[in-house]
Design an enzyme around this catalytic site. Sequence first.
Site, PDB file in Angstrom:
ATOM      1  N   SER A  57       0.799  -1.216   0.000  1.00 30.36           N
ATOM      2  CA  SER A  57       0.000   0.000   0.000  1.00 30.36           C
ATOM      3  C   SER A  57       0.834   1.268   0.000  1.00 30.36           C
ATOM      4  O   SER A  57       0.278   2.355  -0.091  1.00 30.36           O
ATOM      5  CB  SER A  57      -0.939   0.014   1.204  1.00 30.36           C
ATOM      6  OG  SER A  57      -0.196  -0.168   2.391  1.00 30.36           O
ATOM      7  N   HIS A  96       1.720   3.762   6.979  1.00 29.17           N
ATOM      8  CA  HIS A  96       1.066   4.669   6.051  1.00 29.17           C
ATOM      9  C   HIS A  96       1.490   6.098   6.339  1.00 29.17           C
ATOM     10  O   HIS A  96       2.206   6.367   7.290  1.00 29.17           O
ATOM     11  CB  HIS A  96      -0.458   4.540   6.153  1.00 29.17           C
ATOM     12  CG  HIS A  96      -0.998   3.322   5.471  1.00 29.17           C
ATOM     13  ND1 HIS A  96      -2.279   2.863   5.635  1.00 29.17           N
ATOM     14  CD2 HIS A  96      -0.425   2.452   4.599  1.00 29.17           C
ATOM     15  CE1 HIS A  96      -2.464   1.781   4.909  1.00 29.17           C
ATOM     16  NE2 HIS A  96      -1.349   1.505   4.279  1.00 29.17           N
ATOM     17  N   ASP A 123      -7.571   5.652   5.404  1.00 28.80           N
ATOM     18  CA  ASP A 123      -7.532   4.422   6.177  1.00 28.80           C
ATOM     19  C   ASP A 123      -8.737   4.185   7.046  1.00 28.80           C
ATOM     20  O   ASP A 123      -8.702   3.317   7.910  1.00 28.80           O
ATOM     21  CB  ASP A 123      -6.290   4.433   7.073  1.00 28.80           C
ATOM     22  CG  ASP A 123      -5.045   4.134   6.290  1.00 28.80           C
ATOM     23  OD1 ASP A 123      -3.960   4.344   6.824  1.00 28.80           O
ATOM     24  OD2 ASP A 123      -5.172   3.695   5.133  1.00 28.80           O
TER      25      ASP A 123
END
Lengths: 180, 178
Positions: A57, A96, A123
């Site tokens: 990701s 992230h 998210d």
Amino acid sequence: MGLIGESMDSIKTLQIRSTLSQAATLGMIVASALMIWKGLICITGSSSPVVVVLSGSMEPGFKRGDILFLRMTKDPIRTGEIVVFNVDGKDIPIVHRVIEVHERQDNGEVDVLTKGDHNPKDDRFLYPYGQLWLQRHHIMGRAVGFLPYVGWVTIIMTEKPIVKYILIGVMALLFITSKE
Amino acid sequence: MHSFGYRANSLLTFAVTILAVMCAMASFSDNLNTPSPSSQVEVLSINWFQRQPNGNDEVSMTLNISANLQSMFTWNTKQVFVFLAAEYATPKNSLNQVSLWDGIIPSKEHAKFWIHTTNKYRFTDQVSHFWKLIFTTTSSNQCQIFDLVAIVGKQSPGKRIQLDIALACHAQDWKDVC
């Protein structure tokens, strides 16, 4: 008869001694590895100073199988930083980027929203139901360094545990048969 | 002493040491490069301004973003992640940063760009504050140019270059475009 008995005894004591010293060496190695790990936790201020990137990701920046070094300081969390966090209840570290920060006036606490670079959406689908923001205590650290590809060892050992057992078996075999 | 295993072991150690030294030198050489990025952002129009069902205000705007980030690329640079964030204070929050747009620049050739876009991510605040920021300014029948200066983050471990960021309202008479 007496002579054979004596030599048998001496062989046995030799073997016992060498086995004990091998066990002591092994214990030293394990203990020092543990010390280094705990020391790293103290120095970096993060409860998990080294994590493996598990998903794609964050591509093309971090690929699956990269190792990240984390550091947690008291500095405020700002957008653009790459953070690693755990959602409540799950033990999987997620790497992230922070895209939204709201820092409260009165107590300085922050609400943080994250998103993977490669993901189309933020998210919120990863957070538990009803939770819209992350707080500081969810965040384990900021990424300060990385090593590519080395994390594949951990991924393979976690996803195919048979490899782990084979590896441990081989190491034990080598250890026992080594002459030192 | 001269067994194959011993030689292989020392060769491997030497190779790993050389690799580590080279990585350290590459990391260090990044300090020698002083980047001088330039960027400019214009808010062309506020497309709409509405209240969402959960009570938060949402703004959509069209932006022109142009930047020249070529000086940020060294041979050690993997990518540059560029994003545009609106930073402002509200009565409840001393600092809010909301990311409106971002992009990844993989190489130096792509580092000089100009793009005309609406905001990629919804621009909402936690509570309905925007009418104070925007509504009062657009209601005076003048187009306001908000100077949003880009924050640029550099993708190499641990190093970040940050430009100043501000969300400022300049009351200007807009001559042609509006």
